[in-house]
Scaffold this active site. Structure first.
Site, PDB file in Angstrom:
ATOM      1  N   ASP A  54       0.824  -1.198   0.000  1.00  0.00           N
ATOM      2  CA  ASP A  54       0.000   0.000   0.000  1.00  0.00           C
ATOM      3  C   ASP A  54       0.866   1.258   0.000  1.00  0.00           C
ATOM      4  OD1 ASP A  54      -2.757   1.096   0.371  1.00  0.00           O
ATOM      5  OD2 ASP A  54      -1.906   1.854   2.241  1.00  0.00           O
ATOM      6  N   GLU A  97       1.430  -0.462  -5.149  1.00  0.00           N
ATOM      7  CA  GLU A  97       0.350   0.469  -5.482  1.00  0.00           C
ATOM      8  C   GLU A  97       0.995   1.801  -5.871  1.00  0.00           C
ATOM      9  OE1 GLU A  97      -3.571   2.693  -3.591  1.00  0.00           O
ATOM     10  OE2 GLU A  97      -1.833   2.239  -2.362  1.00  0.00           O
TER      11      GLU A  97
END
Length: 539
Positions: free
Chosen positions: A205, A268
């Site tokens: 993330d 990401e």
């Protein structure tokens, strides 16, 4: 890049399917999806012809940001099940030839994580410097002008210790100090915990935020700010894409590479292409697959899409593999962005471009954004910025997957209130109805993914753009060995008569987005219907 035996690893040839666990299948009647629910639907997953399942976070969490505020990196939240449930799901997926990817959230924890509870207990605590603490500005107030993605300053004052801590999301998500070697080692140990358990990799993330400016300097104003999302008011030159973060990613990659079985590290990387390519690493030693988000933000225009595809292909480092996404839990659904007919073309684009595609749960049904009444909004980004028209309510893209026409669409037992409302069209747009319709979006998706599995040209072949003269059409070939396929996509909603005879005299239609065309066609007079995409085998 091969696995040492001359074949490409699974993460290059296969499809990744993202599940938002809260919304996939409720097994125990609490209105929340869970791990046993996913296991219950494993036949469905196998039937999608995907290589790997990526789970959004299932770790213990207060759920202020629905799992992206982690309170324990090495366990399972009770609302999702137990570690034993996780092991059963992992074994079930492996038994069906599928992989399992976990979401790793290294930038921040929950404010209820034991590390942060220790850190905020006193300035002398050994874990004080595990997070980013600063004194107030000379005149009082936050240490600098940094902003939160969710609205307001990125700093919260702690009365107990008289300092501010950094959070670029909710105040309940304090940011880790990844310049501290003990912090990084603790995260690497968490990765090892799951890799030892058998997981096949991680999606990391917000990696572009992992390191902040060591001097905590103010960020400059953004002269191009559109006045909508407050976070865009500044240019984030001191909180994003800092060069030191690449060493952290290399450390993560080294851990993954220590394990056998083609484990994968995905990023990401929601950054411009010129930054994205740096996340492969100079020696291809960072992310195997840094996500490219440009298809999400691009206008639905053939020329723009072709330019972004070819720009990306041109700047990819030698040996790097593309990674495409069309949607996820933070973005409006593709069928709502461009309409249901164009969404079929978009899925064909995603699954026929060179590279690894990641599909978001429900897009195989053509799910649209849900309608969320104000009193049922759960998304902290939307709750913290009411009235800001440019802030998308992410709940709309997280509604429960509709399985059938029974109460609660088969997601949860009758009498249970799902955590978010079902999409309004669930009585018609659900798995059971579409499974019985050979022309449905689901039938198209399954046919296309099976086609991609069978043809090396699609799952590993070269890409080359094709000139069509038609402004609303994007065409390209995919080639592997003697096999050459032609993909022709209409972006304008118009019917075309194309002359592609320079490629060959004729071709066989392998698949149309309309599911009703087959047979041999003449390429000098190729008829393309409105909102149609074609996969053809050139002969």
């Amino acid at each position: 890049m091969t696995d040492g035996n001359g074949t490409l690893p699974w993460w290059q040839t296969g499809i990744i399917y993202q599940i938002y666990p809260l919304s996939f299948q409720d097994s125990d009647g609490d209105g929340l999806g869970d791990l046993p629910g996913i296991l219950r639907r494993i036949d469905y997953l196998a039937g999608l012809n995907v290589a790997a399942i990526w789970l959004s976070p299932v770790f213990p969490s207060p759920m202020r940001d629905f799992g992206y505020d982690v309170a324990d990196y090495t366990s399972i939240h009770p609302r999702f099940g137990t570690l034993s449930d996780f092991d059963r799901l992992l074994a079930g997926l492996h038994g069906r030839g599928m992989k399992l990817i976990l979401d790793l959230v290294p930038n921040h924890t929950s404010d209820q994580h034991p590390w942060f509870l220790e850190s905020r207990s006193s300035r002398d605590n050994p874990r004080r410097n595990w997070y980013l603490w600063r004194d107030p500005a000379p005149g009082g107030g936050p240490p600098n002008n940094w902003l939160s993605f969710f609205g307001g300053p990125a700093w919260t004052f702690d009365e107990t210790t008289g300092q501010y801590y950094l959070h670029q999301f909710t105040p309940e998500q304090p940011e880790l100090n990844l310049r501290h070697p003990a912090v990084l080692e603790a995260l690497l140990d968490a990765m090892r915990f799951w890799l030892d358990r058998g997981v096949d990799g991680f999606r990391v993330d917000v990696p572009w935020l992992l390191i902040k400016d060591a001097e905590f300097r103010d960020e400059p104003e953004n002269p191009a700010w559109d006045g909508i999302a407050p976070h865009g008011r500044l240019l984030h030159v001191h909180t994003a894409n800092q060069p030191e973060l690449h060493a952290i990613i290399r450390a993560m990659r080294a851990v993954v590479d220590d394990y056998p079985g083609e484990r994968v590290l995905i990023g990401e990387t929601n950054v411009p292409e010129e930054e994205l390519v740096k996340y492969y690493g100079a020696a291809r030693d960072e992310f195997h697959l840094p996500f490219n988000f440009r298809l999400i933000y691009a206008s639905w225009n053939a020329g723009e899409i072709q330019r972004l595809v070819e720009t990306y292909e041109a700047i990819l480092p030698q040996g790097a593999w593309p990674a495409w996404v069309l949607g996820n839990h933070d973005q409006p659904r593709i069928a709502s962005r461009i309409g249901p007919d164009a969404a079929r073309v978009a899925v064909m684009l995603l699954l026929t471009l060179r590279g690894t595609p990641t599909c978001y749960y429900g897009d195989e049904l053509g799910m649209k954004n849900g309608v969320i009444p104000r009193n049922r909004i759960r998304d902290p980004q939307a709750l913290n910025q009411p009235g800001i028209s440019g802030v998308f309510n992410r709940d709309a893209a997280r509604t429960p997957l509709p399985w059938d026409t029974s109460p609660n669409a088969g997601f949860a037992p009758e009498g249970t209130q799902p955590w978010l409302p079902l999409g309004q069209d669930w009585p018609m747009r659900n798995v059971a109805c579409q499974s019985d319709d050979p022309c449905s979006m689901l039938a198209f998706f399954r046919t296309l993914t099976a086609l991609r599995q069978r043809h090396p040209a699609l799952n590993q072949g070269d890409y080359k753009g094709v000139e069509t003269v038609a402004d609303g059409v994007f065409a390209y070939t995919r080639t592997a060995g003697a096999e050459r396929l032609l993909i022709v996509l209409d972006f304008a909603g118009c019917e075309y008569l194309l002359d592609l005879g320079a490629l060959a005299d004729g071709a066989e239609i392998l698949l149309s987005t309309g599911m009703r065309r087959a047979g041999r066609v003449e390429l000098r007079r190729l008829r393309l219907l409105a909102n149609e995409g074609l996969v053809l085998k050139i002969s």
